[in-house]
Write a protein that holds these residues in place. Structure first.
Motif, PDB file in Angstrom:
ATOM      1  N   MET A   1       0.816  -1.213   0.000  1.00 59.68           N
ATOM      2  CA  MET A   1       0.000   0.000   0.000  1.00 59.68           C
ATOM      3  C   MET A   1       0.851   1.265   0.000  1.00 59.68           C
ATOM      4  SD  MET A   1      -2.966  -1.202   2.688  1.00 59.68           S
ATOM      5  CE  MET A   1      -3.349   0.478   3.181  1.00 59.68           C
ATOM      6  N   VAL A   2       1.888   1.296   0.839  1.00 62.07           N
ATOM      7  CA  VAL A   2       2.680   2.526   0.948  1.00 62.07           C
ATOM      8  C   VAL A   2       3.504   2.765  -0.316  1.00 62.07           C
ATOM      9  CG1 VAL A   2       4.739   1.516   2.070  1.00 62.07           C
ATOM     10  CG2 VAL A   2       4.117   3.894   2.513  1.00 62.07           C
ATOM     11  N   ILE A   3       4.028   1.698  -0.919  1.00 57.11           N
ATOM     12  CA  ILE A   3       4.778   1.864  -2.169  1.00 57.11           C
ATOM     13  C   ILE A   3       3.857   2.325  -3.291  1.00 57.11           C
ATOM     14  CG2 ILE A   3       6.126   0.664  -3.943  1.00 57.11           C
ATOM     15  CD1 ILE A   3       7.169  -1.177  -1.717  1.00 57.11           C
ATOM     16  N   ASN A   4       2.681   1.704  -3.389  1.00 58.35           N
ATOM     17  CA  ASN A   4       1.731   2.096  -4.429  1.00 58.35           C
ATOM     18  C   ASN A   4       1.237   3.523  -4.239  1.00 58.35           C
ATOM     19  OD1 ASN A   4       1.999  -0.391  -5.581  1.00 58.35           O
ATOM     20  ND2 ASN A   4       0.029  -1.191  -4.919  1.00 58.35           N
ATOM     21  N   ALA A   5       1.078   3.942  -2.976  1.00 56.36           N
ATOM     22  CA  ALA A   5       0.644   5.313  -2.697  1.00 56.36           C
ATOM     23  C   ALA A   5       1.665   6.314  -3.233  1.00 56.36           C
ATOM     24  CB  ALA A   5       0.438   5.512  -1.203  1.00 56.36           C
ATOM     25  N   ALA A   6       2.949   6.026  -3.006  1.00 59.67           N
ATOM     26  CA  ALA A   6       3.997   6.910  -3.511  1.00 59.67           C
ATOM     27  C   ALA A   6       4.022   6.911  -5.036  1.00 59.67           C
ATOM     28  CB  ALA A   6       5.347   6.460  -2.955  1.00 59.67           C
ATOM     29  N   GLN A   7       3.856   5.747  -5.639  1.00 64.23           N
ATOM     30  CA  GLN A   7       3.857   5.662  -7.105  1.00 64.23           C
ATOM     31  C   GLN A   7       2.691   6.452  -7.696  1.00 64.23           C
ATOM     32  OE1 GLN A   7       6.305   4.688  -8.717  1.00 64.23           O
ATOM     33  NE2 GLN A   7       7.169   2.737  -8.080  1.00 64.23           N
ATOM     34  N   ARG A   8       1.546   6.404  -7.036  1.00 62.84           N
ATOM     35  CA  ARG A   8       0.403   7.202  -7.528  1.00 62.84           C
ATOM     36  C   ARG A   8       0.732   8.688  -7.475  1.00 62.84           C
ATOM     37  NH1 ARG A   8      -2.444   4.008  -3.765  1.00 62.84           N
ATOM     38  NH2 ARG A   8      -3.326   2.122  -4.698  1.00 62.84           N
ATOM     39  N   GLY A   9       1.327   9.119  -6.367  1.00 64.19           N
ATOM     40  CA  GLY A   9       1.684  10.528  -6.242  1.00 64.19           C
ATOM     41  C   GLY A   9       2.633  10.974  -7.328  1.00 64.19           C
ATOM     42  N   ALA A  10       3.514  10.061  -7.756  1.00 63.79           N
ATOM     43  CA  ALA A  10       4.454  10.377  -8.830  1.00 63.79           C
ATOM     44  C   ALA A  10       3.811  10.277 -10.204  1.00 63.79           C
ATOM     45  CB  ALA A  10       5.657   9.426  -8.755  1.00 63.79           C
ATOM     46  N   GLY A  11       2.553   9.853 -10.248  1.00 63.74           N
ATOM     47  CA  GLY A  11       1.846   9.732 -11.517  1.00 63.74           C
ATOM     48  C   GLY A  11       1.922   8.353 -12.128  1.00 63.74           C
TER      49      GLY A  11
ATOM     50  N   THR B   1       0.349   5.526 -11.930  1.00 59.56           N
ATOM     51  CA  THR B   1      -0.842   4.818 -11.454  1.00 59.56           C
ATOM     52  C   THR B   1      -0.990   3.429 -12.068  1.00 59.56           C
ATOM     53  OG1 THR B   1      -2.092   6.049 -13.131  1.00 59.56           O
ATOM     54  CG2 THR B   1      -2.147   6.892 -10.893  1.00 59.56           C
ATOM     55  N   LYS B   2      -0.321   3.179 -13.195  1.00 54.03           N
ATOM     56  CA  LYS B   2      -0.420   1.856 -13.821  1.00 54.03           C
ATOM     57  C   LYS B   2       0.249   0.779 -12.967  1.00 54.03           C
ATOM     58  CE  LYS B   2      -0.717   3.357 -18.647  1.00 54.03           C
ATOM     59  NZ  LYS B   2      -0.085   3.299 -19.989  1.00 54.03           N
ATOM     60  N   ILE B   3       1.261   1.164 -12.186  1.00 52.03           N
ATOM     61  CA  ILE B   3       1.965   0.196 -11.344  1.00 52.03           C
ATOM     62  C   ILE B   3       1.012  -0.387 -10.308  1.00 52.03           C
ATOM     63  CG2 ILE B   3       3.762  -0.050  -9.581  1.00 52.03           C
ATOM     64  CD1 ILE B   3       5.384   2.026 -11.187  1.00 52.03           C
ATOM     65  N   ALA B   4       0.288   0.483  -9.621  1.00 53.10           N
ATOM     66  CA  ALA B   4      -0.674   0.014  -8.616  1.00 53.10           C
ATOM     67  C   ALA B   4      -1.773  -0.811  -9.260  1.00 53.10           C
ATOM     68  CB  ALA B   4      -1.268   1.214  -7.872  1.00 53.10           C
ATOM     69  N   MET B   5      -2.189  -0.406 -10.463  1.00 52.91           N
ATOM     70  CA  MET B   5      -3.233  -1.155 -11.159  1.00 52.91           C
ATOM     71  C   MET B   5      -2.762  -2.572 -11.485  1.00 52.91           C
ATOM     72  SD  MET B   5      -4.889  -0.533 -14.945  1.00 52.91           S
ATOM     73  CE  MET B   5      -3.378  -1.179 -15.689  1.00 52.91           C
ATOM     74  N   ARG B   6      -1.543  -2.690 -11.995  1.00 53.79           N
ATOM     75  CA  ARG B   6      -1.026  -4.012 -12.355  1.00 53.79           C
ATOM     76  C   ARG B   6      -0.880  -4.912 -11.139  1.00 53.79           C
ATOM     77  NH1 ARG B   6       2.311  -1.137 -16.233  1.00 53.79           N
ATOM     78  NH2 ARG B   6       4.004  -1.038 -14.703  1.00 53.79           N
ATOM     79  N   THR B   7      -0.379  -4.374 -10.042  1.00 49.31           N
ATOM     80  CA  THR B   7      -0.204  -5.204  -8.840  1.00 49.31           C
ATOM     81  C   THR B   7      -1.545  -5.714  -8.337  1.00 49.31           C
ATOM     82  OG1 THR B   7      -0.260  -3.284  -7.360  1.00 49.31           O
ATOM     83  CG2 THR B   7       1.887  -3.978  -8.154  1.00 49.31           C
ATOM     84  N   ASN B   8      -2.555  -4.852  -8.357  1.00 52.04           N
ATOM     85  CA  ASN B   8      -3.873  -5.272  -7.884  1.00 52.04           C
ATOM     86  C   ASN B   8      -4.543  -6.230  -8.850  1.00 52.04           C
ATOM     87  OD1 ASN B   8      -4.931  -3.923  -5.274  1.00 52.04           O
ATOM     88  ND2 ASN B   8      -3.784  -2.312  -6.290  1.00 52.04           N
ATOM     89  N   LEU B   9      -4.330  -6.031 -10.151  1.00 50.07           N
ATOM     90  CA  LEU B   9      -4.911  -6.930 -11.141  1.00 50.07           C
ATOM     91  C   LEU B   9      -4.406  -8.361 -10.931  1.00 50.07           C
ATOM     92  CD1 LEU B   9      -6.580  -7.334 -13.745  1.00 50.07           C
ATOM     93  CD2 LEU B   9      -4.516  -6.782 -15.044  1.00 50.07           C
ATOM     94  N   VAL B  10      -3.089  -8.505 -10.789  1.00 47.14           N
ATOM     95  CA  VAL B  10      -2.504  -9.833 -10.609  1.00 47.14           C
ATOM     96  C   VAL B  10      -2.868 -10.421  -9.251  1.00 47.14           C
ATOM     97  CG1 VAL B  10      -0.343 -11.131 -10.466  1.00 47.14           C
ATOM     98  CG2 VAL B  10      -0.597  -9.327 -12.177  1.00 47.14           C
TER      99      VAL B  10
ATOM    100  N   MET C   1       5.412  -7.503  -6.330  1.00 46.07           N
ATOM    101  CA  MET C   1       5.344  -6.664  -7.527  1.00 46.07           C
ATOM    102  C   MET C   1       5.602  -5.190  -7.199  1.00 46.07           C
ATOM    103  SD  MET C   1       2.122  -8.337  -9.597  1.00 46.07           S
ATOM    104  CE  MET C   1       2.358  -7.231 -10.993  1.00 46.07           C
ATOM    105  N   SER C   2       5.081  -4.727  -6.072  1.00 55.37           N
ATOM    106  CA  SER C   2       5.283  -3.327  -5.677  1.00 55.37           C
ATOM    107  C   SER C   2       6.757  -3.050  -5.407  1.00 55.37           C
ATOM    108  CB  SER C   2       4.448  -3.008  -4.430  1.00 55.37           C
ATOM    109  OG  SER C   2       3.070  -3.126  -4.694  1.00 55.37           O
ATOM    110  N   ILE C   3       7.425  -3.966  -4.707  1.00 56.87           N
ATOM    111  CA  ILE C   3       8.847  -3.801  -4.423  1.00 56.87           C
ATOM    112  C   ILE C   3       9.651  -3.794  -5.727  1.00 56.87           C
ATOM    113  CG2 ILE C   3      10.872  -4.884  -3.368  1.00 56.87           C
ATOM    114  CD1 ILE C   3       8.985  -5.880  -1.136  1.00 56.87           C
ATOM    115  N   ARG C   4       9.305  -4.677  -6.642  1.00 54.92           N
ATOM    116  CA  ARG C   4      10.012  -4.748  -7.933  1.00 54.92           C
ATOM    117  C   ARG C   4       9.876  -3.445  -8.724  1.00 54.92           C
ATOM    118  NH1 ARG C   4       8.921  -9.652 -11.765  1.00 54.92           N
ATOM    119  NH2 ARG C   4      10.426  -8.397 -12.936  1.00 54.92           N
ATOM    120  N   SER C   5       8.767  -2.723  -8.529  1.00 49.96           N
ATOM    121  CA  SER C   5       8.558  -1.475  -9.265  1.00 49.96           C
ATOM    122  C   SER C   5       9.587  -0.414  -8.911  1.00 49.96           C
ATOM    123  CB  SER C   5       7.144  -0.935  -9.007  1.00 49.96           C
ATOM    124  OG  SER C   5       7.035  -0.370  -7.700  1.00 49.96           O
TER     125      SER C   5
END
Length: 464
Positions: A163-173, A175-184, A225-229
């Motif tokens: 959650m915390v990694i995806n939150a930071a990625q969203r802030g950076a724009g 958003t596809k990273i969080a989408m992919r992690t949740n999809l899988v 997946m979030s860590i790999r991003s």
């Protein structure tokens, strides 16, 4: 006809630079928004699928899983508030082109998350029994709800870190990273639900506990997946930038504490209100609570569209303010709001004409279907208020105006929803219908308060 009219949105506010064309504004909004919408929708959809798959065990199972929802979110409250702060600050630093500062925010947030998760996870597992009793469990729902809660909270570290990694990625724009992690991870969750709830393909039949284990397995995949991003040197957020200075500094911690503390207060008010409301509905009996839980699943689906656009609003507003473009922050907020109304209109038609049929996916019991028709009728109106207020709140959080959103939660969710719900449910003897009328009053108040704040525009001047 224009989807957005910048001059109308800005009114007498100054224009601080060149305004992109309507096409460019929509393209940027959609580029940020659609992955967040898909991600949020998938999370809600999997929650609904979980409920459908668990419903094969009986209405008691639906109620048992529903009893764990609010205690689970109380346990996650501090992480949800931290993540709002992380998204808002990283978005602002992205707009300011402060890459090193943004990576410091993420590094320190990860350390805080891991430390707090250990403490909260242990407490939730040790005190699971009294927590579930407090939530309103009955004789037929207590043990399965307790076991489900212990498994979910025992494995929460994978969820909180992702959650915390995806939150930071969203802030950076990103958003596809969080989408992919949740999809899988959601796909993994569904597969293991099938294998473990009913004991298919040689796997043990674990029932409700199997659904909990499947959820944890899904979060493990999401975490990996979030860590790999973060292992991409060319990205704004990367371990190659994080490893330079792994230390706490006053400026970063001050920004996190300033936004996070207000958001934590908001989360506390939200969870107190939601838990109190859930308890008063649970006291109506297992059948009524099962129908209510199905209705909340459908409300979660509608919320996902507003939440996805809210995430986009946090990113777009935060980056615009970081670029000193208060005018664009208002414009992007208005565009997200208009998109939300389109989704609300589509969902309204689906709920009005297909409400009872949708409820039949979960149960064929006549009392639950009758409750469902009533719930979906109310929800078809409430979704307009719900989606709008969620997006307005996202704009305010993206600007760092979290104290106001905390105040809104105190007034509306912690006081109005349980208070009005109790009044209509018990003294006025309207039962489950009364409880949902109380929910509608809550959504109306949040819509009014957040809309007024957004239109005033004071949020565009805040520093974080």
């Amino acid at each position: 006809m224009h989807f957005v009219n910048p001059s109308k949105v800005l009114k007498n506010a100054p224009v601080l630079g060149e305004i992109p064309s309507e096409k460019e504004i929509l393209q940027r909004t959609l580029r940020i928004a659609w992955p967040s919408i898909v991600e949020s929708f998938l999370v809600s959809l999997v929650g609904m699928i979980d409920t459908i798959m668990v419903s094969s065990l009986g209405s008691y199972a639906i109620a048992a899983v529903g009893l764990t929802t609010q205690p689970k979110f109380i346990g996650l409250a501090i992480f949800l508030s931290l993540n709002v702060a992380v998204s808002a600050i990283v978005a602002r630093r992205k707009g300011e082109r402060e890459q090193e500062s943004a990576n410091r925010v993420l590094t320190q947030s990860i350390i805080i998350t891991l430390a707090l998760t250990i403490v909260i996870s242990i407490l939730c597992v040790v005190f699971a029994d009294p927590i579930i009793r407090l939530s309103g469990s009955a004789e037929d729902t207590h043990e399965p709800a307790r076991n489900y809660f212990m498994i979910i909270m025992g494995g929460m570290v994978f969820n909180t870190l992702s959650m915390v990694i995806n939150a930071a990625q969203r802030g950076a724009g990103n958003t596809k990273i969080a989408m992919r992690t949740n999809l899988v991870s959601n796909g993994v969750n569904i597969v293991f639900n099938y294998l473990l709830i009913g004991g298919n393909l040689g796997f043990p039949r674990l029932g409700i506990e199997g659904a909990a284990i499947a959820t944890v397995i899904g979060t493990v995949v999401a975490c990996i997946m979030s860590i790999r991003s973060l292992f991409h040197a060319d990205r704004f957020l990367s371990v190659w930038h994080m490893r330079k200075k792994i230390r706490f500094d006053r400026q970063t911690m001050g920004a996190i504490a300033n936004i996070g503390s207000s958001t934590l207060a908001e989360q506390i008010f939200l969870r107190i209100g939601f838990l109190t409301y859930a308890i008063l509905v649970a006291n109506l009996g297992t059948t009524a609570f099962a129908a209510h839980q199905i209705g909340m699943n459908m409300m979660s689906i509608s919320f996902s569209f507003g939440d996805g656009l809210s995430v986009a609003a946090v990113t777009l507003v935060g980056q615009s303010l970081g670029e000193k473009r208060q005018d664009m922050a208002k414009i992007y907020g208005s565009v997200c709001q208009r998109m939300g109304l389109v989704f609300a209109g589509i969902l309204c038609l689906i709920f009005v004409f297909g409400g009872r049929w949708i409820f039949s996916w979960f149960s064929t019991e006549t009392p639950i279907l009758d409750y469902g028709q009533m719930i979906m009728s109310i929800l078809s109106v409430v979704i307009f208020l719900q989606i709008s207020q969620v997006i307005y709140s996202g704009c305010l959080r993206g600007a760092g105006d979290t104290r106001y959103t905390a105040l809104v939660s105190l007034i509306s969710v912690a006081l109005i929803r349980p208070g009005a719900g109790w009044l209509f449910c018990y003294p006025l003897a309207l039962g489950l219908f009364g409880a949902w009328i109380g929910l509608a009053f809550d959504q109306l108040m949040r819509f009014i308060l957040t809309r007024i704040r957004f239109q005033q525009g004071k949020w565009t001047t805040l520093k974080i």
